[in-house]
Write a protein that holds these residues in place. Structure first.
Motif, PDB file in Angstrom:
ATOM      1  N   ARG A 181       0.870  -1.188   0.000  1.00  0.00           N
ATOM      2  CA  ARG A 181       0.000   0.000   0.000  1.00  0.00           C
ATOM      3  C   ARG A 181       0.895   1.222   0.000  1.00  0.00           C
ATOM      4  NH1 ARG A 181      -2.783  -2.149   5.188  1.00  0.00           N
ATOM      5  NH2 ARG A 181      -3.514  -4.142   4.398  1.00  0.00           N
ATOM      6  N   ILE A 182       0.322   2.327  -0.458  1.00  0.00           N
ATOM      7  CA  ILE A 182       1.101   3.555  -0.673  1.00  0.00           C
ATOM      8  C   ILE A 182       1.933   3.978   0.534  1.00  0.00           C
ATOM      9  CG2 ILE A 182       0.831   6.053  -0.901  1.00  0.00           C
ATOM     10  CD1 ILE A 182       0.680   5.165  -3.541  1.00  0.00           C
ATOM     11  N   GLY A 183       1.336   3.962   1.714  1.00  0.00           N
ATOM     12  CA  GLY A 183       2.052   4.420   2.908  1.00  0.00           C
ATOM     13  C   GLY A 183       3.303   3.589   3.158  1.00  0.00           C
ATOM     14  N   TYR A 184       3.142   2.287   3.063  1.00  0.00           N
ATOM     15  CA  TYR A 184       4.286   1.386   3.254  1.00  0.00           C
ATOM     16  C   TYR A 184       5.308   1.569   2.138  1.00  0.00           C
ATOM     17  CZ  TYR A 184       1.422  -1.280   6.602  1.00  0.00           C
ATOM     18  OH  TYR A 184       0.651  -1.677   7.665  1.00  0.00           O
TER      19      TYR A 184
ATOM     20  N   ILE B 183      19.253   3.368   1.097  1.00  0.00           N
ATOM     21  CA  ILE B 183      18.380   4.497   1.355  1.00  0.00           C
ATOM     22  C   ILE B 183      18.321   5.321   0.076  1.00  0.00           C
ATOM     23  CG2 ILE B 183      18.309   6.723   2.557  1.00  0.00           C
ATOM     24  CD1 ILE B 183      19.123   5.271   5.082  1.00  0.00           C
TER      25      ILE B 183
ATOM     26  N   GLY C  23       5.993   4.209   0.324  1.00  0.00           N
ATOM     27  CA  GLY C  23       6.781   5.430   0.478  1.00  0.00           C
ATOM     28  C   GLY C  23       7.943   5.215   1.434  1.00  0.00           C
ATOM     29  N   GLY C  24       7.622   4.648   2.595  1.00  0.00           N
ATOM     30  CA  GLY C  24       8.670   4.381   3.580  1.00  0.00           C
ATOM     31  C   GLY C  24       9.695   3.402   3.040  1.00  0.00           C
TER      32      GLY C  24
ATOM     33  N   SER D 227      11.476  15.024  -2.573  1.00  0.00           N
ATOM     34  CA  SER D 227      10.120  14.573  -2.229  1.00  0.00           C
ATOM     35  C   SER D 227       9.206  14.599  -3.446  1.00  0.00           C
ATOM     36  CB  SER D 227       9.554  15.421  -1.087  1.00  0.00           C
ATOM     37  OG  SER D 227       9.484  16.781  -1.462  1.00  0.00           O
ATOM     38  N   LYS D 228       9.427  15.560  -4.337  1.00  0.00           N
ATOM     39  CA  LYS D 228       8.657  15.642  -5.585  1.00  0.00           C
ATOM     40  C   LYS D 228       8.882  14.362  -6.402  1.00  0.00           C
ATOM     41  CE  LYS D 228      10.189  18.577  -8.740  1.00  0.00           C
ATOM     42  NZ  LYS D 228      10.300  18.920 -10.156  1.00  0.00           N
TER      43      LYS D 228
ATOM     44  N   LEU E 243       6.241   6.881  -6.666  1.00  0.00           N
ATOM     45  CA  LEU E 243       5.098   6.156  -6.113  1.00  0.00           C
ATOM     46  C   LEU E 243       4.032   5.940  -7.181  1.00  0.00           C
ATOM     47  CD1 LEU E 243       4.808   7.817  -2.584  1.00  0.00           C
ATOM     48  CD2 LEU E 243       5.336   5.431  -3.080  1.00  0.00           C
TER      49      LEU E 243
ATOM     50  N   LEU F 133       9.790  11.494  -5.200  1.00  0.00           N
ATOM     51  CA  LEU F 133       9.179  10.370  -4.481  1.00  0.00           C
ATOM     52  C   LEU F 133       7.736  10.191  -4.933  1.00  0.00           C
ATOM     53  CD1 LEU F 133       9.165   8.158  -2.311  1.00  0.00           C
ATOM     54  CD2 LEU F 133       8.549   9.915  -0.644  1.00  0.00           C
ATOM     55  N   GLN F 134       7.009  11.306  -5.044  1.00  0.00           N
ATOM     56  CA  GLN F 134       5.608  11.206  -5.482  1.00  0.00           C
ATOM     57  C   GLN F 134       5.531  10.612  -6.881  1.00  0.00           C
ATOM     58  OE1 GLN F 134       3.811  11.649  -2.924  1.00  0.00           O
ATOM     59  NE2 GLN F 134       5.477  12.694  -1.870  1.00  0.00           N
TER      60      GLN F 134
ATOM     61  N   THR G 132      15.105   0.485   7.558  1.00  0.00           N
ATOM     62  CA  THR G 132      14.371   0.524   8.833  1.00  0.00           C
ATOM     63  C   THR G 132      13.297  -0.548   8.874  1.00  0.00           C
ATOM     64  OG1 THR G 132      14.740   2.858   9.321  1.00  0.00           O
ATOM     65  CG2 THR G 132      12.720   1.920  10.154  1.00  0.00           C
TER      66      THR G 132
ATOM     67  N   VAL H  34      12.176   5.044   0.343  1.00  0.00           N
ATOM     68  CA  VAL H  34      13.142   5.970   0.923  1.00  0.00           C
ATOM     69  C   VAL H  34      14.051   5.293   1.952  1.00  0.00           C
ATOM     70  CG1 VAL H  34      13.433   8.154   2.147  1.00  0.00           C
ATOM     71  CG2 VAL H  34      11.546   7.893   0.563  1.00  0.00           C
ATOM     72  N   ASP H  35      13.453   4.461   2.809  1.00  0.00           N
ATOM     73  CA  ASP H  35      14.209   3.954   3.968  1.00  0.00           C
ATOM     74  C   ASP H  35      13.852   2.509   4.271  1.00  0.00           C
ATOM     75  OD1 ASP H  35      14.338   4.905   7.516  1.00  0.00           O
ATOM     76  OD2 ASP H  35      15.765   3.794   6.260  1.00  0.00           O
TER      77      ASP H  35
END
Lengths: 107, 188
Positions: B147-150, B169, B152-153, B174-175, B181, B177-178, B160, B156-157
């Motif tokens: 899912r999108i939230g996972y 990493i 994104g993390g 951030s632009k 995604l 990243l979108q 973790t 990037v990272d």
């Protein structure tokens, strides 16, 4: 009708914490995990840790930390701050309110 | 007639070679289809699978008939999915990606150092799973919900989320990243 008014009166005057009027904090806590929020908001390397979000004055370093902004931020961050690292997560209005309620328990 | 049909089915039954890499599984189907991490098999049918790992050197021939998850060494779970719509899944996995917005960022962010998206770019070195149909997978890295939230993390990272998985990493703008995604989510 009179009975309904009485119930509303009692609810409005009850000593419930303010965040409970926003949404269901317990449901919000599980939604917080479900949407993957900890993926970015745990270590604090991608997004800030949210342990004390309720005490912070700003959301995303820009918006005063009030429920109206919080609910909107959770559901439409890209509209509020285009190109911010936080993506639009397709959070429903209800889920956003519940997550906000949960965050407001994190004093 | 039935025997003939059974023999025909056996002769054309798909076989899979599952190769464990560091943190992920490469899946090579006998008809040439390539996938990763989630091994789909026809529901209700015994599918021969050869499993090989590099470290330690290990080879195992087995058969899967239903959905299961193998927890192997290096924590790279092999997810077996008994698929009612296996033929559709297989046909889709064969297709190249339809290039979507954000493909350019996928290149400039050097994701192609390790990842192939057929129709967009071939990995410089095949160090990470093929992402051509990434959006059809239930999990990211065989571990967290896709899912999108996972996601994104993860992009990037991921260190973790799944320590030692091997992906660096990716401190992209951030632009970007979108855009990534959107691109990766479109890889159905």
């Amino acid at each position: 009708m009179k009975r309904l008014l009485v119930i509303v009166f009692f609810v409005a005057c009850s000593k419930q914490p303010a965040y409970s009027l926003i949404g269901d904090a317990q449901r919000g806590q599980s939604k917080y995990a479900q949407y993957g929020c900890p993926s970015c908001h745990t270590r604090g390397a991608v997004g800030p840790p949210l342990d004390h979000m309720a005490s912070r004055l700003y959301i995303a370093g820009e918006f005063p930390n009030v429920p109206q902004h919080m609910v909107r931020w959770i559901s439409h961050p890209q509209a509020m701050k285009p190109h911010d690292a936080m993506p639009d997560l397709n959070v429903s209005e209800r889920d956003a309110r519940d997550i906000a309620a949960y965050l407001y328990t994190l004093k | 007639m039935i025997v003939h049909a059974l023999l025909l089915a056996a002769a054309t039954a798909i076989r899979v070679h599952a190769i464990q890499h560091h943190g992920w599984w490469e899946l090579r189907y006998s008809d040439g289809t390539i996938a990763a991490n989630e091994l789909h098999i026809p529901a209700g049918q015994a599918t021969p699978v050869r499993i090989t790992t590099d470290a330690p050197r290990f080879s195992w021939a087995t058969t899967f008939r239903s959905s299961t998850t193998l927890t192997a060494l290096h924590g790279a779970k092999l997810i077996v999915v008994a698929d009612e719509h296996f033929d559709q899944w297989l046909a889709n996995q064969k297709r190249n990606a339809s290039p979507a917005a954000g493909a350019d960022v996928f290149l400039t962010a050097r994701c192609t150092l390790c990842h192939t998206v057929r129709g967009v770019a071939v990995a410089e070195q095949p160090l990470g799973p093929d992402l051509t149909h990434f959006a059809t997978r239930a999990k990211i890295g065989g571990t967290i919900p896709n899912r999108i939230g996972y996601l994104g993390g993860w992009i990037v990272d991921s260190e973790t989320i799944k320590p030692g998985n091997g992906m660096p990493i990716n401190n992209v703008k951030s632009k970007d990243l979108q855009a990534l995604l959107a691109f990766v989510s479109s890889l159905r």
